[in-house]
Design an enzyme around this catalytic site. Sequence first.
Site, PDB file in Angstrom:
ATOM      1  N   LYS A 146       6.855   0.341   7.099  1.00 20.22           N
ATOM      2  CA  LYS A 146       6.504   1.651   6.539  1.00 20.22           C
ATOM      3  C   LYS A 146       7.817   2.348   6.218  1.00 20.22           C
ATOM      4  O   LYS A 146       8.700   2.419   7.087  1.00 20.22           O
ATOM      5  CB  LYS A 146       5.733   2.483   7.562  1.00 20.22           C
ATOM      6  CG  LYS A 146       4.370   1.931   7.900  1.00 20.22           C
ATOM      7  CD  LYS A 146       3.623   2.939   8.758  1.00 20.22           C
ATOM      8  CE  LYS A 146       2.234   2.428   9.086  1.00 20.22           C
ATOM      9  NZ  LYS A 146       1.403   3.427   9.724  1.00 20.22           N
TER      10      LYS A 146
ATOM     11  N   GLY B  77       0.833  -1.207   0.000  1.00 23.04           N
ATOM     12  CA  GLY B  77       0.000   0.000   0.000  1.00 23.04           C
ATOM     13  C   GLY B  77       0.862   1.248   0.000  1.00 23.04           C
ATOM     14  O   GLY B  77       2.095   1.181   0.006  1.00 23.04           O
ATOM     15  N   ALA B  78       0.157   2.367  -0.005  1.00 25.13           N
ATOM     16  CA  ALA B  78       0.862   3.636   0.010  1.00 25.13           C
ATOM     17  C   ALA B  78       0.545   4.351   1.310  1.00 25.13           C
ATOM     18  O   ALA B  78      -0.627   4.556   1.647  1.00 25.13           O
ATOM     19  CB  ALA B  78       0.412   4.480  -1.170  1.00 25.13           C
ATOM     20  N   GLY B  79       1.570   4.676   2.048  1.00 27.75           N
ATOM     21  CA  GLY B  79       1.373   5.463   3.269  1.00 27.75           C
ATOM     22  C   GLY B  79       1.607   6.920   2.932  1.00 27.75           C
ATOM     23  O   GLY B  79       1.979   7.253   1.803  1.00 27.75           O
ATOM     24  N   GLU B  80       1.408   7.796   3.893  1.00 29.59           N
ATOM     25  CA  GLU B  80       1.553   9.222   3.656  1.00 29.59           C
ATOM     26  C   GLU B  80       3.013   9.579   3.329  1.00 29.59           C
ATOM     27  O   GLU B  80       3.282  10.436   2.508  1.00 29.59           O
ATOM     28  CB  GLU B  80       1.060   9.975   4.902  1.00 29.59           C
ATOM     29  CG  GLU B  80       1.255  11.466   4.888  1.00 29.59           C
ATOM     30  CD  GLU B  80       0.709  12.138   3.639  1.00 29.59           C
ATOM     31  OE1 GLU B  80      -0.241  11.612   3.037  1.00 29.59           O
ATOM     32  OE2 GLU B  80       1.257  13.191   3.243  1.00 29.59           O
ATOM     33  N   PHE B  81       3.959   8.870   3.959  1.00 28.94           N
ATOM     34  CA  PHE B  81       5.362   9.252   3.812  1.00 28.94           C
ATOM     35  C   PHE B  81       6.126   8.377   2.830  1.00 28.94           C
ATOM     36  O   PHE B  81       7.286   8.614   2.560  1.00 28.94           O
ATOM     37  CB  PHE B  81       6.055   9.183   5.183  1.00 28.94           C
ATOM     38  CG  PHE B  81       5.504  10.164   6.168  1.00 28.94           C
ATOM     39  CD1 PHE B  81       5.999  11.462   6.215  1.00 28.94           C
ATOM     40  CD2 PHE B  81       4.485   9.805   7.045  1.00 28.94           C
ATOM     41  CE1 PHE B  81       5.503  12.372   7.125  1.00 28.94           C
ATOM     42  CE2 PHE B  81       3.983  10.715   7.957  1.00 28.94           C
ATOM     43  CZ  PHE B  81       4.493  12.012   8.003  1.00 28.94           C
ATOM     44  N   GLY B  82       5.477   7.329   2.331  1.00 27.94           N
ATOM     45  CA  GLY B  82       6.160   6.420   1.411  1.00 27.94           C
ATOM     46  C   GLY B  82       5.412   5.103   1.352  1.00 27.94           C
ATOM     47  O   GLY B  82       4.299   4.980   1.886  1.00 27.94           O
ATOM     48  N   GLU B  83       6.062   4.102   0.712  1.00 27.87           N
ATOM     49  CA  GLU B  83       5.371   2.820   0.546  1.00 27.87           C
ATOM     50  C   GLU B  83       5.236   2.049   1.860  1.00 27.87           C
ATOM     51  O   GLU B  83       6.051   2.202   2.766  1.00 27.87           O
ATOM     52  CB  GLU B  83       6.166   1.950  -0.432  1.00 27.87           C
ATOM     53  CG  GLU B  83       6.048   2.455  -1.855  1.00 27.87           C
ATOM     54  CD  GLU B  83       7.105   1.854  -2.768  1.00 27.87           C
ATOM     55  OE1 GLU B  83       8.117   1.326  -2.257  1.00 27.87           O
ATOM     56  OE2 GLU B  83       6.901   1.920  -3.985  1.00 27.87           O
TER      57      GLU B  83
ATOM     58  N   ASP C  38      -8.482   9.992  15.824  1.00 22.69           N
ATOM     59  CA  ASP C  38      -8.784   9.591  14.444  1.00 22.69           C
ATOM     60  C   ASP C  38      -9.210   8.125  14.419  1.00 22.69           C
ATOM     61  O   ASP C  38      -8.796   7.357  13.555  1.00 22.69           O
ATOM     62  CB  ASP C  38      -7.543   9.815  13.566  1.00 22.69           C
ATOM     63  CG  ASP C  38      -7.878   9.812  12.078  1.00 22.69           C
ATOM     64  OD1 ASP C  38      -9.078   9.847  11.731  1.00 22.69           O
ATOM     65  OD2 ASP C  38      -6.939   9.763  11.268  1.00 22.69           O
TER      66      ASP C  38
HETATM   67  O1  ACK Z   1      -6.241  -2.299   3.683  1.00 26.37           O
HETATM   68  P1  ACK Z   1      -4.797  -2.506   3.603  1.00 26.37           P
HETATM   69  O2  ACK Z   1      -4.252  -3.735   3.003  1.00 26.37           O
HETATM   70  O3  ACK Z   1      -4.140  -2.313   5.044  1.00 26.37           O
HETATM   71  O4  ACK Z   1      -4.083  -1.218   2.941  1.00 26.37           O
HETATM   72  C1  ACK Z   1      -3.446  -0.391   3.856  1.00 26.37           C
HETATM   73  C2  ACK Z   1      -2.044  -0.067   3.390  1.00 26.37           C
HETATM   74  O5  ACK Z   1      -1.133  -0.842   4.139  1.00 26.37           O
HETATM   75  C3  ACK Z   1      -1.687   1.400   3.546  1.00 26.37           C
HETATM   76  O6  ACK Z   1      -1.720   1.748   4.892  1.00 26.37           O
HETATM   77  C4  ACK Z   1      -1.839  -1.760   4.921  1.00 26.37           C
HETATM   78  N1  ACK Z   1      -1.183  -1.907   6.201  1.00 26.37           N
HETATM   79  C5  ACK Z   1      -0.750  -0.921   7.008  1.00 26.37           C
HETATM   80  N2  ACK Z   1      -0.204  -1.458   8.118  1.00 26.37           N
HETATM   81  C6  ACK Z   1      -0.308  -2.798   7.987  1.00 26.37           C
HETATM   82  C7  ACK Z   1       0.069  -3.901   8.818  1.00 26.37           C
HETATM   83  N3  ACK Z   1       0.650  -3.706   9.995  1.00 26.37           N
HETATM   84  N4  ACK Z   1      -0.190  -5.137   8.381  1.00 26.37           N
HETATM   85  C8  ACK Z   1      -0.790  -5.327   7.196  1.00 26.37           C
HETATM   86  N5  ACK Z   1      -1.164  -4.326   6.381  1.00 26.37           N
HETATM   87  C9  ACK Z   1      -0.918  -3.084   6.782  1.00 26.37           C
HETATM   88  C10 ACK Z   1      -3.241  -1.234   5.094  1.00 26.37           C
END
Ligand code: ACK
Length: 561
Positions: A216, A191-197, A309
Amino acid sequence: MGIVRKDWAIHNSIALSWSEVEQPPSDIVDYEVKYYEKEQEQLSYSSTRTKSTSVVVTGLRPSTVYVFHVRARTSAGYTAYSPNFEFATAAEDPDIADQGQVLVVVTASVGGFSLLVILTLFLLITGRCQGYIKARMKSEDKRTRFHSGHVPFSGIKTYVDPDTYEDPTQAVEEFAKEIDPSYICIDRVIGAGEFGEVCSGRLHKPGRKDIAVAIKTLKGGYMEDQRREFLREASIIGQFNNSNIIRLEGVVTKSRPVMIVVEYMENGALDAFLRTREGQFTVLQLAGMLRGIAVGMTYLSDMGYVHRDLAARNILVDDNLVCKVSDFGMSRVLEDDSESAYTATGGKIPIRWTAPEAIAYGKFSSASDVWSYAIVMWEVMSYGERPYWEMSNQDVILSIEEGYRLPAPIGCPVTLHQLMLHCWQKEYSQRPSFNNVLSFLDKLIINPSSMITQVNDALSFPDSPEEMPDYPLFISIGDWLDSIKMSQYKSNFLAAGYTTLDSIATMSIEDIKRIGVCLIGHQRRIISSIQSLRLQLHHIHQSGFQAQNRSNRALPHYRSN
Ligand code: ACK
């Protein structure tokens, strides 16, 4: 910070004092006292705050050695900690205070007869001494609680805001372990986070089993304040240790890319997960997920942490359906949440999830988190439906102000919707605490028949409130009185035969006086809560019919106050 002294100790408390910090960098705000059981070697530490240079640490175990250190919080950040000091609590007998040193010195220096006289005198004055110690303990205890806003309780830490550190990297060092990047193996981008992949991968620590992790990353070319903001989340999560809060494995800060490594959650974000599984879970499974989130939130609120949030998109789900609270980066600036919109005061807030007092004047608290929690309940029970559907943010704000509330989703037990309505009370002090929410959910889960009546069973709903059925108790009379801080009247209600919330909903002010509530303020508080209880019961009764009309999306909300 210099020397910390023990003033006295009893079986469950130790009184400490220290001298003022010499030449503090700026004004001292308060002192933080951190302590842990020596045997436990910092596995779990507690902390408390005080504005004075002394504190009584309570809730300790008898005959146990504790390690204490103290630091001052100034307007410019924290000073260094004092060295560690070890002090033990006294043995179990609560009547023996450990003022031992004085007694030992005195008895050692005199002999025979004088010893007898001193011992007799000591025994005679012990009663008074104890009175004095207990009185002092009580007042110190009150002071400590007041200043820390948190009841010092062994095992529960107080959250430390990383923003209070002059240098935020210090907070990261204190709360997050540095991981050698060669231990991390990245598999794929998830996925894409705010600061990077955001990637999935494995963490291989020598001598330990591999664990699945989410990583992250901070994308290259960042500015220093972005790096700080990114790592801020790690210094928050690193303070938590709870099975329903996402666990921090560590950080990589000494090489590029900068990373935050957390446990991997197989089913990803809760909202998206539920949307792909519409109708596939039992009510009990959904209630179990909600219970997990309530456990995590109870832990956070006990620590004095306000999330701000809380939403299904910020809950992660593992392969056993365990839900964990995540996304702590946004608690200060909500700029990055795609749901956030600007309010009149200029802040960015996820309107649909946020309590009215937080939207109107920025009053965020555990009570506003309780409001958001009930929106999450609604998201879960509707399998990821968007709260308030396609209504605009402005319409949501106005409708809430007018007293409308989300109706129960189809298939949602009446009892769970009642809990939501209780959490959406306009007056935040009337909302239940997370502890109340959790104990209510526990009662429902232990007794699943309490979740049989669902709001789409329209035929089971009567036409008038007088015919209303005896619902399974929303909360007990005791819980209801607790939630309005009137539990001293519990026996009055029960003795007069008011044993169900339905019977209470019929009470008049005369009835309240008759059962012995004499203070006018108390009468008012009880009667206003009864009025809101009546309306809740009434609207639950209405929503049974309206839920049938949901397909044509007729006015999707109901007045509740
Ligand atoms: O719905 P998702 O698969 O769950 O898409 C988002 C994406 O990364 C961007 O935030 C996934 N994600 C974030 N943290 C985790 C984690 N700890 N374990 C599995 N997926 C995660 C999130």
